[in-house]
Motif scaffolding. Structure first.
Motif, PDB file in Angstrom:
ATOM      1  N   SER A  82      29.795  27.066  -0.067  1.00 32.90           N
ATOM      2  CA  SER A  82      28.833  26.543  -1.038  1.00 32.90           C
ATOM      3  C   SER A  82      28.972  25.035  -1.157  1.00 32.90           C
ATOM      4  O   SER A  82      28.055  24.354  -1.585  1.00 32.90           O
ATOM      5  CB  SER A  82      29.077  27.173  -2.408  1.00 32.90           C
ATOM      6  N   GLY A 107      21.998  20.354   1.872  1.00 26.73           N
ATOM      7  CA  GLY A 107      21.604  21.505   1.053  1.00 26.73           C
ATOM      8  C   GLY A 107      22.742  22.157   0.264  1.00 26.73           C
ATOM      9  O   GLY A 107      22.498  23.067  -0.506  1.00 26.73           O
ATOM     10  N   GLN A 110      26.161  19.192  -4.665  1.00 21.56           N
ATOM     11  CA  GLN A 110      26.314  17.748  -4.759  1.00 21.56           C
ATOM     12  C   GLN A 110      27.201  17.406  -5.951  1.00 21.56           C
ATOM     13  O   GLN A 110      27.194  18.127  -6.944  1.00 21.56           O
ATOM     14  CB  GLN A 110      24.941  17.096  -4.965  1.00 21.56           C
ATOM     15  N   CYS A 113      26.446  17.903 -10.022  1.00 21.16           N
ATOM     16  CA  CYS A 113      25.366  18.871 -10.205  1.00 21.16           C
ATOM     17  C   CYS A 113      25.887  20.250 -10.611  1.00 21.16           C
ATOM     18  O   CYS A 113      25.112  21.178 -10.781  1.00 21.16           O
ATOM     19  CB  CYS A 113      24.531  19.005  -8.931  1.00 21.16           C
ATOM     20  N   LEU A 116      24.298  22.143 -13.531  1.00 22.07           N
ATOM     21  CA  LEU A 116      22.831  22.227 -13.556  1.00 22.07           C
ATOM     22  C   LEU A 116      22.384  23.532 -12.897  1.00 22.07           C
ATOM     23  O   LEU A 116      23.141  24.140 -12.153  1.00 22.07           O
ATOM     24  CB  LEU A 116      22.248  21.022 -12.804  1.00 22.07           C
ATOM     25  N   ASP A 119      18.927  26.532  -8.531  1.00 21.66           N
ATOM     26  CA  ASP A 119      17.850  26.502  -7.549  1.00 21.66           C
ATOM     27  C   ASP A 119      16.915  25.305  -7.613  1.00 21.66           C
ATOM     28  O   ASP A 119      16.668  24.645  -6.639  1.00 21.66           O
ATOM     29  CB  ASP A 119      17.040  27.788  -7.629  1.00 21.66           C
ATOM     30  N   SER A 120      16.387  25.024  -8.773  1.00 22.84           N
ATOM     31  CA  SER A 120      15.421  23.934  -8.835  1.00 22.84           C
ATOM     32  C   SER A 120      15.725  23.035 -10.014  1.00 22.84           C
ATOM     33  O   SER A 120      15.608  23.428 -11.168  1.00 22.84           O
ATOM     34  CB  SER A 120      14.006  24.497  -8.968  1.00 22.84           C
ATOM     35  N   LEU A 121      16.117  21.788  -9.705  1.00 23.60           N
ATOM     36  CA  LEU A 121      16.357  20.817 -10.760  1.00 23.60           C
ATOM     37  C   LEU A 121      15.092  20.593 -11.583  1.00 23.60           C
ATOM     38  O   LEU A 121      15.158  20.161 -12.723  1.00 23.60           O
ATOM     39  CB  LEU A 121      16.818  19.499 -10.148  1.00 23.60           C
ATOM     40  N   LEU A 122      13.930  20.905 -10.980  1.00 25.68           N
ATOM     41  CA  LEU A 122      12.664  20.715 -11.701  1.00 25.68           C
ATOM     42  C   LEU A 122      12.630  21.528 -12.992  1.00 25.68           C
ATOM     43  O   LEU A 122      11.949  21.175 -13.941  1.00 25.68           O
ATOM     44  CB  LEU A 122      11.471  21.105 -10.826  1.00 25.68           C
ATOM     45  N   ASP A 123      13.380  22.638 -13.020  1.00 24.77           N
ATOM     46  CA  ASP A 123      13.423  23.460 -14.230  1.00 24.77           C
ATOM     47  C   ASP A 123      14.035  22.721 -15.412  1.00 24.77           C
ATOM     48  O   ASP A 123      13.884  23.139 -16.554  1.00 24.77           O
ATOM     49  CB  ASP A 123      14.232  24.742 -13.976  1.00 24.77           C
TER      50      ASP A 123
ATOM     51  N   GLY B 107      18.797  27.643  -1.743  1.00 26.51           N
ATOM     52  CA  GLY B 107      19.069  26.316  -1.185  1.00 26.51           C
ATOM     53  C   GLY B 107      17.993  25.766  -0.266  1.00 26.51           C
ATOM     54  O   GLY B 107      18.095  24.632   0.182  1.00 26.51           O
ATOM     55  N   GLN B 110      11.828  24.135  -2.210  1.00 29.73           N
ATOM     56  CA  GLN B 110      11.171  24.752  -3.363  1.00 29.73           C
ATOM     57  C   GLN B 110       9.748  24.211  -3.490  1.00 29.73           C
ATOM     58  O   GLN B 110       9.505  23.054  -3.134  1.00 29.73           O
ATOM     59  CB  GLN B 110      11.942  24.401  -4.639  1.00 29.73           C
ATOM     60  N   ASP B 119      18.119  15.235  -0.640  1.00 31.46           N
ATOM     61  CA  ASP B 119      19.451  15.713  -0.978  1.00 31.46           C
ATOM     62  C   ASP B 119      19.759  15.879  -2.450  1.00 31.46           C
ATOM     63  O   ASP B 119      20.236  16.901  -2.890  1.00 31.46           O
ATOM     64  CB  ASP B 119      20.503  14.807  -0.335  1.00 31.46           C
ATOM     65  N   LEU B 121      18.195  15.438  -6.299  1.00 26.35           N
ATOM     66  CA  LEU B 121      17.153  15.063  -7.241  1.00 26.35           C
ATOM     67  C   LEU B 121      17.679  14.049  -8.257  1.00 26.35           C
ATOM     68  O   LEU B 121      16.910  13.308  -8.860  1.00 26.35           O
ATOM     69  CB  LEU B 121      16.651  16.303  -7.968  1.00 26.35           C
ATOM     70  N   HIS B 150       4.743  22.056 -11.161  1.00 26.86           N
ATOM     71  CA  HIS B 150       5.717  23.132 -11.248  1.00 26.86           C
ATOM     72  C   HIS B 150       5.635  23.826 -12.608  1.00 26.86           C
ATOM     73  O   HIS B 150       5.565  25.056 -12.699  1.00 26.86           O
ATOM     74  CB  HIS B 150       7.115  22.564 -11.006  1.00 26.86           C
ATOM     75  N   LYS B 161      10.056  33.187  -8.978  1.00 27.71           N
ATOM     76  CA  LYS B 161      10.960  32.791  -7.888  1.00 27.71           C
ATOM     77  C   LYS B 161      12.148  33.746  -7.821  1.00 27.71           C
ATOM     78  O   LYS B 161      12.858  33.923  -8.803  1.00 27.71           O
ATOM     79  CB  LYS B 161      11.446  31.353  -8.114  1.00 27.71           C
TER      80      LYS B 161
END
Lengths: 291, 291
Positions: A82, A107, A110, A113, A116, A119-123, B107, B110, B119, B121, B150, B161
């Motif tokens: 991971s 991928g 990081q 992170c 957080l 799957d999606s930081l956008l969340d 990973g 999205q 890499d 966000l 989104h 998702k």
């Protein structure tokens, strides 16, 4: 550092083996820039002093490596990792005043992170009515901490992130770093947390796939899996053109200019065909007619 | 949909093969919740009407599958796929009014993230002096568009998702979706963009690795690779405890409570040992003494 690397029967590696590995590897993309970045990073940090001593530098490797089985790589053998150990350790090295070269698999985890969503930081973010970005209340504290620590590390020049995917890229970049690290002697450290394959397939021995048989295979797949349509693409042009194959026709779908997604036209076509299909299905349901 | 899936000699798959695949697979984690989410998503969308017709539902699969080679999976065979096709297609299906079940490899790409940096966000955001999160000017427009689209998709209930990693998870979740999709007949579509392995290794035939030989292997690695230290860990307890092995000692490093990283203590130890090593090296340089 990871015991997983030691699995398999240990074999002695000679200098000739190492030479032959690097000679047979595909050229490293962007190698000039990678070398320049690494050199600058180490030089700058070895000149900066803190508490009366020069900054120590650690190279942290993180994530698994892939062993490609084809030159235009579709299939490969992978080691799972991971990247959690490498990413978290990077944070603690920065905290301890080290400059970190973070050589990580694309991928994977990081630094900063960890708390957080996966799957999606956008969340974690939302837009206010006046179009300002803000962190969602449920994640606000974690997001702020992550941004603060990440920016601090980058702005203080203590974090250099270099991504890799294959075993070739990994070892080539690691060699570049090792050569640059010589200049700082014992002030440098290697913390090798990546899960590295203990074998590779020589690049020149790999078989190329034949683009000519693409449509033939797509036709077979259509019949074998009883699909309505098969979308065929070549790896090298997959973002520019696809061919949609059905039992009655073959339609080439192309994007019209570089800034466009080929998927725009592909989904238009599928949505249109789906509507016709639904229409026909309901006719069958009403009249019993077979279409 | 992807022609890559058709590579390899086509074999007929019998109902017995399918049965045997699902019987031999490891149990799907959280399967109750996955089934419930899928069922609710399809029911809710099939009841909602737009332009005089019920919402259409598409299941988009995306990314490669892994074929584990061990039960506590360290190594596996993978199919490369960035997930770009599936993620981008999802955006266009939502735009066309479809509800999308996005079954994607953990990973991979999205939806709505295509124009953001690859890499991290975190590179897109910064904190103002009063600790407000804001998008960096260079990425502001792309970030706002991504967040807006989104959130719209999620809030309108048009995007579900579901992540997978292995071929087992992929096929198990796909079956759950297929069973639920029956209820909407021709209004459902499967858009199978995932790069699926055309083979698997039966779960019960896999060899377990033996934790007893861990330290022995770490000792060997220390000598073979001429390391100063090797960090050994077992897969199942890797976030709780590691053993640091050097030529002179073995030190078990444990986290003190659940909310702590074991890396905190590990890096402390390494930083301390590194300082001693640097000190000794400079003594050698000054006096010629070998330590």
């Amino acid at each position: 550092m990871d015991s997983r690397n030691g699995l398999g029967a240990p074999q002695e590696t000679s200098d000739a083996d190492i030479e032959s590995f690097f000679e047979s590897a595909p050229p490293l993309r962007d190698s000039f820039n990678v070398s320049r970045k690494v050199k600058e990073f180490i030089e700058r940090n070895s000149r900066s002093f803190e508490n009366g001593r020069s900054t120590r530098v650690v190279c942290v490797t993180s994530g698994g490596t892939t062993v490609p089985l084809e030159q235009r790589c579709v299939r490969f053998i992978d080691n799972f990792s991971s990247g959690h150990r490498g990413a978290t350790s990077t944070e603690y090295f920065v905290k301890a005043g080290y400059a970190v070269i973070f050589l990580h698999r694309r991928g994977t985890c990081q630094p900063y992170c960890g708390s957080l969503p996966e799957d999606s930081l956008l969340d974690c973010f939302e837009l206010t009515e006046d179009s300002t970005v803000q962190a969602c209340p449920s994640h606000a504290e974690a997001v702020k901490r992550a941004i603060r620590n990440h920016h601090a590390a980058v702005e203080e020049g203590l974090l250099l992130k270099l991504p890799y995917t294959t075993i070739f890229e990994y070892l080539q970049i690691l060699r570049v770093i090792a050569i640059s690290m010589r200049s700082i002697g014992s002030c440098g450290m290697f913390y090798l947390a990546a899960a590295v394959s203990d074998f590779y397939v020589p690049w020149e021995s790999m078989l190329e796939t034949d683009p000519k048989i693409l449509l033939e295979k797509a036709d077979k797949a259509l019949r074998k899996y009883k699909m309505h349509m098969v979308v065929a693409n070549e790896l090298s042009t997959r973002n520019e053109e696809v061919v949609v194959i059905s039992s009655s026709d073959r339609i080439a779908v192309r994007r019209e200019h570089q800034n466009e997604d080929v998927e725009k036209h592909l989904i238009d076509l599928l949505v249109e065909r789906h509507a016709v299909y639904i229409e026909k299905s309901s006719t069958v349901a009403l009249t019993g007619e077979v279409v």
